[in-house]
Design a protein around this motif. Sequence first.
Motif, PDB file in Angstrom:
ATOM      1  N   PRO A  82       5.044  -0.356   0.779  1.00 46.37           N
ATOM      2  CA  PRO A  82       4.117  -1.464   0.484  1.00 46.37           C
ATOM      3  C   PRO A  82       4.876  -2.732   0.077  1.00 46.37           C
ATOM      4  CG  PRO A  82       4.203   0.052  -1.354  1.00 46.37           C
ATOM      5  CD  PRO A  82       5.004   0.693  -0.257  1.00 46.37           C
ATOM      6  N   VAL A  83       4.194  -3.864   0.207  1.00 44.95           N
ATOM      7  CA  VAL A  83       4.783  -5.151  -0.182  1.00 44.95           C
ATOM      8  C   VAL A  83       3.851  -5.872  -1.151  1.00 44.95           C
ATOM      9  CG1 VAL A  83       6.055  -5.449   1.965  1.00 44.95           C
ATOM     10  CG2 VAL A  83       3.716  -6.323   1.782  1.00 44.95           C
ATOM     11  N   SER A  84       4.363  -6.938  -1.738  1.00 50.39           N
ATOM     12  CA  SER A  84       3.577  -7.753  -2.667  1.00 50.39           C
ATOM     13  C   SER A  84       3.541  -9.190  -2.162  1.00 50.39           C
ATOM     14  CB  SER A  84       4.199  -7.713  -4.071  1.00 50.39           C
ATOM     15  OG  SER A  84       4.267  -6.393  -4.562  1.00 50.39           O
ATOM     16  N   PRO A  85       2.473  -9.585  -1.464  1.00 50.10           N
ATOM     17  CA  PRO A  85       2.370 -10.974  -0.996  1.00 50.10           C
ATOM     18  C   PRO A  85       2.252 -11.931  -2.183  1.00 50.10           C
ATOM     19  CG  PRO A  85       0.833  -9.526   0.153  1.00 50.10           C
ATOM     20  CD  PRO A  85       1.345  -8.766  -1.025  1.00 50.10           C
ATOM     21  N   GLN A  86       2.957 -13.050  -2.103  1.00 47.58           N
ATOM     22  CA  GLN A  86       2.891 -14.054  -3.150  1.00 47.58           C
ATOM     23  C   GLN A  86       2.841 -15.443  -2.526  1.00 47.58           C
ATOM     24  OE1 GLN A  86       6.217 -13.554  -5.780  1.00 47.58           O
ATOM     25  NE2 GLN A  86       5.344 -11.774  -6.819  1.00 47.58           N
TER      26      GLN A  86
END
Length: 209
Positions: free
Chosen positions: A88-92
């Motif tokens: 998973p990734v963390s969009p910012q």
Amino acid sequence: MELAYYSDYAVRLVNTEEPARGRDGLTTVEVLKELFGPATQMARRITEADLPRFRAIRTRLRAVFAAADEGDHTGAVDLLNSLLLEFPVSPQISGHDHLDDEGRPRWHMHLADHSSNATAGYAAISAMGLAFHLTEFGADRLGLCQAPPCRNAYLDTSTNRSRRYCSDRCATRANVAAYRARKRLEAERADLTGRTAENSQESTTPAER
């Protein structure tokens, strides 16, 4: 930075291998660092242990391109979804180093890296980039080069979805090969027609002549 940009990470990794030629470009830590391009902060975490892990991710990413290339779009999506779940990734929202004419930040979406190792970080942004590209443009925009023995991955950005090769070089090579094949076929047909005509003349009797 548009999120679809990250799909290039997947292409770069997949194309470090040439299966038909038995070549593998993932041989050193330095090669892995080059894959990250400007993402130097992520690249600094690379160790020798990442080499086999990167090869494993490469195999899974190639499978996504292969499924899409064969028209199995559901299969490509399923394979990609499995990568998205695992990495998973963390969009910012980011605006660093991107200012407009008045000095204001050009806000854009950025994929933040909070992974435990370099491989996981690269897999996460590659998978997310492909996901955005696939959902924006379609699964048929993912392909593998049709010029044997090359099977490099590519992203089709043509206006009419007509791309079949990874580069102009491969396209030229394939066109030349197809031209030569047509010329050989024409020559063989002409030769066969000539022999048929000769045999027909030889088979006629003197009275018929």
